[in-house]
Design a protein around this motif. Structure first.
Motif, PDB file in Angstrom:
ATOM      1  N   LYS A  79     -18.530   4.981  -2.434  1.00  0.00           N
ATOM      2  CA  LYS A  79     -18.935   4.702  -1.313  1.00  0.00           C
ATOM      3  C   LYS A  79     -17.706   4.188  -0.173  1.00  0.00           C
ATOM      4  O   LYS A  79     -16.809   4.039  -0.523  1.00  0.00           O
ATOM      5  N   GLN A  80     -18.339   5.464   0.852  1.00  0.00           N
ATOM      6  CA  GLN A  80     -17.478   5.539   1.617  1.00  0.00           C
ATOM      7  C   GLN A  80     -17.114   4.954   2.796  1.00  0.00           C
ATOM      8  O   GLN A  80     -18.183   4.004   2.780  1.00  0.00           O
ATOM      9  N   MET A  81     -16.270   4.511   3.497  1.00  0.00           N
ATOM     10  CA  MET A  81     -15.748   3.313   3.874  1.00  0.00           C
ATOM     11  C   MET A  81     -15.821   3.599   5.606  1.00  0.00           C
ATOM     12  O   MET A  81     -14.445   4.973   5.302  1.00  0.00           O
ATOM     13  N   GLY A  82     -15.519   3.512   6.749  1.00  0.00           N
ATOM     14  CA  GLY A  82     -15.418   3.875   7.880  1.00  0.00           C
ATOM     15  C   GLY A  82     -13.634   3.644   8.143  1.00  0.00           C
ATOM     16  O   GLY A  82     -13.186   3.076   9.445  1.00  0.00           O
ATOM     17  N   HIS A  83     -13.254   2.367   7.364  1.00  0.00           N
ATOM     18  CA  HIS A  83     -11.998   1.962   7.543  1.00  0.00           C
ATOM     19  C   HIS A  83     -11.128   3.301   7.645  1.00  0.00           C
ATOM     20  O   HIS A  83     -10.626   4.126   7.209  1.00  0.00           O
ATOM     21  N   PRO A  84      -9.721   3.368   8.838  1.00  0.00           N
ATOM     22  CA  PRO A  84      -9.024   4.001   8.846  1.00  0.00           C
ATOM     23  C   PRO A  84      -7.830   4.115   8.103  1.00  0.00           C
ATOM     24  O   PRO A  84      -6.829   4.899   7.802  1.00  0.00           O
ATOM     25  N   THR A  85      -7.907   2.595   7.202  1.00  0.00           N
ATOM     26  CA  THR A  85      -6.867   3.143   6.251  1.00  0.00           C
ATOM     27  C   THR A  85      -7.658   3.809   4.818  1.00  0.00           C
ATOM     28  O   THR A  85      -6.972   3.347   4.221  1.00  0.00           O
ATOM     29  N   ILE A  86      -8.652   3.505   4.303  1.00  0.00           N
ATOM     30  CA  ILE A  86      -9.461   3.577   3.357  1.00  0.00           C
ATOM     31  C   ILE A  86      -9.931   4.659   3.212  1.00  0.00           C
ATOM     32  O   ILE A  86     -10.333   5.034   4.041  1.00  0.00           O
ATOM     33  N   ASP A  87      -9.536   5.291   2.408  1.00  0.00           N
ATOM     34  CA  ASP A  87     -10.203   6.247   1.563  1.00  0.00           C
ATOM     35  C   ASP A  87     -11.686   6.407   1.124  1.00  0.00           C
ATOM     36  O   ASP A  87     -12.660   6.840   1.455  1.00  0.00           O
ATOM     37  N   THR A  88     -11.334   5.667  -0.350  1.00  0.00           N
ATOM     38  CA  THR A  88     -12.711   5.658  -0.583  1.00  0.00           C
ATOM     39  C   THR A  88     -12.635   4.132  -1.664  1.00  0.00           C
ATOM     40  O   THR A  88     -11.679   4.333  -2.159  1.00  0.00           O
ATOM     41  N   VAL A  89     -14.391   3.640  -1.760  1.00  0.00           N
ATOM     42  CA  VAL A  89     -14.144   2.326  -2.289  1.00  0.00           C
ATOM     43  C   VAL A  89     -14.840   2.612  -3.402  1.00  0.00           C
ATOM     44  O   VAL A  89     -16.356   3.714  -3.661  1.00  0.00           O
ATOM     45  N   PHE A  90     -14.977   2.726  -4.222  1.00  0.00           N
ATOM     46  CA  PHE A  90     -15.719   3.228  -6.261  1.00  0.00           C
ATOM     47  C   PHE A  90     -16.502   1.870  -6.448  1.00  0.00           C
ATOM     48  O   PHE A  90     -15.563   0.881  -7.068  1.00  0.00           O
ATOM     49  N   GLU A  91     -17.284   1.257  -6.170  1.00  0.00           N
ATOM     50  CA  GLU A  91     -17.678   0.354  -7.540  1.00  0.00           C
ATOM     51  C   GLU A  91     -18.395   0.239  -8.666  1.00  0.00           C
ATOM     52  O   GLU A  91     -19.837   1.283  -8.833  1.00  0.00           O
ATOM     53  N   LEU A  92     -17.621   0.186  -9.369  1.00  0.00           N
ATOM     54  CA  LEU A  92     -17.672   0.202 -10.465  1.00  0.00           C
ATOM     55  C   LEU A  92     -18.734  -1.221 -11.593  1.00  0.00           C
ATOM     56  O   LEU A  92     -18.417  -2.362 -10.632  1.00  0.00           O
ATOM     57  N   SER A  93     -19.194  -0.668 -12.422  1.00  0.00           N
ATOM     58  CA  SER A  93     -19.823  -2.320 -13.028  1.00  0.00           C
ATOM     59  C   SER A  93     -19.063  -3.091 -13.966  1.00  0.00           C
ATOM     60  O   SER A  93     -19.237  -3.987 -13.585  1.00  0.00           O
ATOM     61  N   ASP A  94     -17.744  -3.034 -13.965  1.00  0.00           N
ATOM     62  CA  ASP A  94     -16.711  -3.948 -14.458  1.00  0.00           C
ATOM     63  C   ASP A  94     -15.656  -4.083 -13.397  1.00  0.00           C
ATOM     64  O   ASP A  94     -14.333  -4.721 -13.910  1.00  0.00           O
ATOM     65  N   CYS A  95     -15.700  -2.802 -12.312  1.00  0.00           N
ATOM     66  CA  CYS A  95     -14.813  -2.866 -11.867  1.00  0.00           C
ATOM     67  C   CYS A  95     -14.814  -2.217 -10.221  1.00  0.00           C
ATOM     68  O   CYS A  95     -15.882  -1.429 -10.324  1.00  0.00           O
ATOM     69  N   LYS A  96     -13.707  -3.138  -9.284  1.00  0.00           N
ATOM     70  CA  LYS A  96     -14.183  -1.927  -7.876  1.00  0.00           C
ATOM     71  C   LYS A  96     -12.696  -1.859  -7.539  1.00  0.00           C
ATOM     72  O   LYS A  96     -12.097  -2.380  -7.976  1.00  0.00           O
ATOM     73  N   ILE A  97     -12.791   0.051  -6.990  1.00  0.00           N
ATOM     74  CA  ILE A  97     -11.630   0.342  -7.190  1.00  0.00           C
ATOM     75  C   ILE A  97     -10.967   0.953  -5.627  1.00  0.00           C
ATOM     76  O   ILE A  97     -11.897   1.879  -5.065  1.00  0.00           O
ATOM     77  N   THR A  98      -9.892   1.129  -4.791  1.00  0.00           N
ATOM     78  CA  THR A  98     -10.377   0.868  -3.278  1.00  0.00           C
ATOM     79  C   THR A  98      -9.165   1.587  -3.284  1.00  0.00           C
ATOM     80  O   THR A  98      -7.837   1.619  -3.960  1.00  0.00           O
ATOM     81  N   LEU A  99      -9.345   2.921  -2.607  1.00  0.00           N
ATOM     82  CA  LEU A  99      -8.685   4.076  -2.690  1.00  0.00           C
ATOM     83  C   LEU A  99      -8.103   4.122  -1.557  1.00  0.00           C
ATOM     84  O   LEU A  99      -9.065   4.267  -0.382  1.00  0.00           O
ATOM     85  N   TYR A 100      -6.444   4.236  -0.986  1.00  0.00           N
ATOM     86  CA  TYR A 100      -6.566   3.885   0.751  1.00  0.00           C
ATOM     87  C   TYR A 100      -5.398   4.900   0.633  1.00  0.00           C
ATOM     88  O   TYR A 100      -5.138   6.227  -0.006  1.00  0.00           O
ATOM     89  N   LYS A 101      -5.442   5.470   1.829  1.00  0.00           N
ATOM     90  CA  LYS A 101      -5.366   6.597   2.150  1.00  0.00           C
ATOM     91  C   LYS A 101      -3.756   6.999   2.429  1.00  0.00           C
ATOM     92  O   LYS A 101      -3.632   8.044   2.594  1.00  0.00           O
ATOM     93  N   SER A 102      -3.076   6.280   1.717  1.00  0.00           N
ATOM     94  CA  SER A 102      -1.872   6.388   1.315  1.00  0.00           C
ATOM     95  C   SER A 102      -1.476   6.788  -0.380  1.00  0.00           C
ATOM     96  O   SER A 102      -0.364   6.684  -0.505  1.00  0.00           O
ATOM     97  N   LYS A 103      -3.022   6.767  -0.413  1.00  0.00           N
ATOM     98  CA  LYS A 103      -2.865   6.876  -2.152  1.00  0.00           C
ATOM     99  C   LYS A 103      -2.567   5.790  -3.000  1.00  0.00           C
ATOM    100  O   LYS A 103      -2.928   6.034  -4.505  1.00  0.00           O
TER     101      LYS A 103
END
Length: 282
Positions: free
Chosen positions: A25-49
């Motif tokens: 799930k792509q986000m327009g937030h300036p610090t967030i690269d990508t959000v992954f919506e899994l069935s058992d987990c939400k993963i937020t990947l920031y541009k800082s890695k």
């Protein structure tokens, strides 16, 4: 809800996006690269890695991206692609204790770190981990290269570095990784005339991105190379370009004008094609 966060490598980020590409799930937030919506987990990947894992049970993902550390040693070399400057080889040992002290440094292959970062983190690293570093200056390198090709020189240096490291830590661990530059059988063939050969080695390409000890060795070797390079520039009051491109060709001409052809032996690897292109091997 359980949460854990970790700084990911480029390889891990690629793995994350490949494994869960259908759940991005792509986000327009300036610090967030990508959000992954899994069935058992939400993963937020920031541009800082940095990645943040949130869910009822994130232990599976923690084991995947933050595996338990196993003590090991590793070796790597720098300077072999630079016309000017030495060849430096380092072997390094990382124990479980030292891992806890250095993991915050964000160490990876020195090729992925700029020189400023290398200069900042290497001194701390060198205080926390046992290492052996070997420097072959240009005059010695040019002499040795008359009898040995580059891979043979590297094999001799890696073997020597591991011998020195073994004396420092008394006994090498079970896993000792060489950033592979030649097939294993050829590596040992280069050492057939050596009295003492370290044989408990694992050879793997791009090992600096997979094994922390190899990455540490890469950083220490690069830092040492930079120190020697700085000293060389101070001695000659001359700016030596790194690598072997057009800037190097131009520098050769300027250096020879100021110091003469003979002095190239002290600052350059003469077998490079750059020497012949500039007519300095006569």
């Amino acid at each position: 809800m359980a949460t854990f966060s970790i700084s990911l490598t480029d390889q891990q980020i690629h793995q994350l996006k490949t494994n869960y590409q259908g759940m991005i799930k792509q986000m327009g937030h300036p610090t967030i690269d990508t959000v992954f919506e899994l069935s058992d987990c939400k993963i937020t990947l920031y541009k800082s890695k940095k990645a943040v894992f949130q869910g009822k049970d994130v232990s599976t993902y923690q084991e995947m991206f933050q595996p338990k550390f196993t003590e090991h040693s590793g070796s790597d070399e720098v300077g072999t692609g630079d016309y000017f400057g030495p060849v430096v080889v380092c072997a390094c040992y990382v124990s479980k204790e030292s891992y806890l002290k250095i993991k915050h440094l964000g160490i990876q292959d020195s090729k992925q770190l700029d020189d400023t970062t290398i200069r900042n983190i290497a001194p701390t690293l060198m205080e926390e981990v046992p290492y052996s570093v070997l420097i072959v200056d240009n005059a010695k390198y040019n002499h040795i290269h008359k009898q040995h090709n580059l891979n043979a020189i590297k094999a001799l240096l890696h073997n020597q570095a591991y011998k020195h490291l073994e004396k420092k830590i008394k006994q090498l661990p079970e896993l000792n990784v060489v950033d592979q530059f030649a097939p294993e059988n050829l590596y040992y063939n280069y050492l057939k005339n050596e009295k003492e050969v370290i044989r408990k080695l694992h050879f793997e390409t791009k090992a600096e991105s997979k094994y922390l000890a190899v990455a540490c060795a890469s950083v220490i070797a690069r830092y040492t190379f930079l120190q020697v390079f700085d000293n060389m520039e101070e001695i000659y009051d001359f700016t030596f370009p790194k690598g072997s491109g057009d800037l190097v060709d131009q520098a050769i001409v300027q250096f020879v004008k100021r110091f003469g052809k003979d002095k190239l032996n002290e600052v350059a690897k003469l077998h490079f094609k750059n020497t012949q292109k500039r007519g300095c091997n006569e």
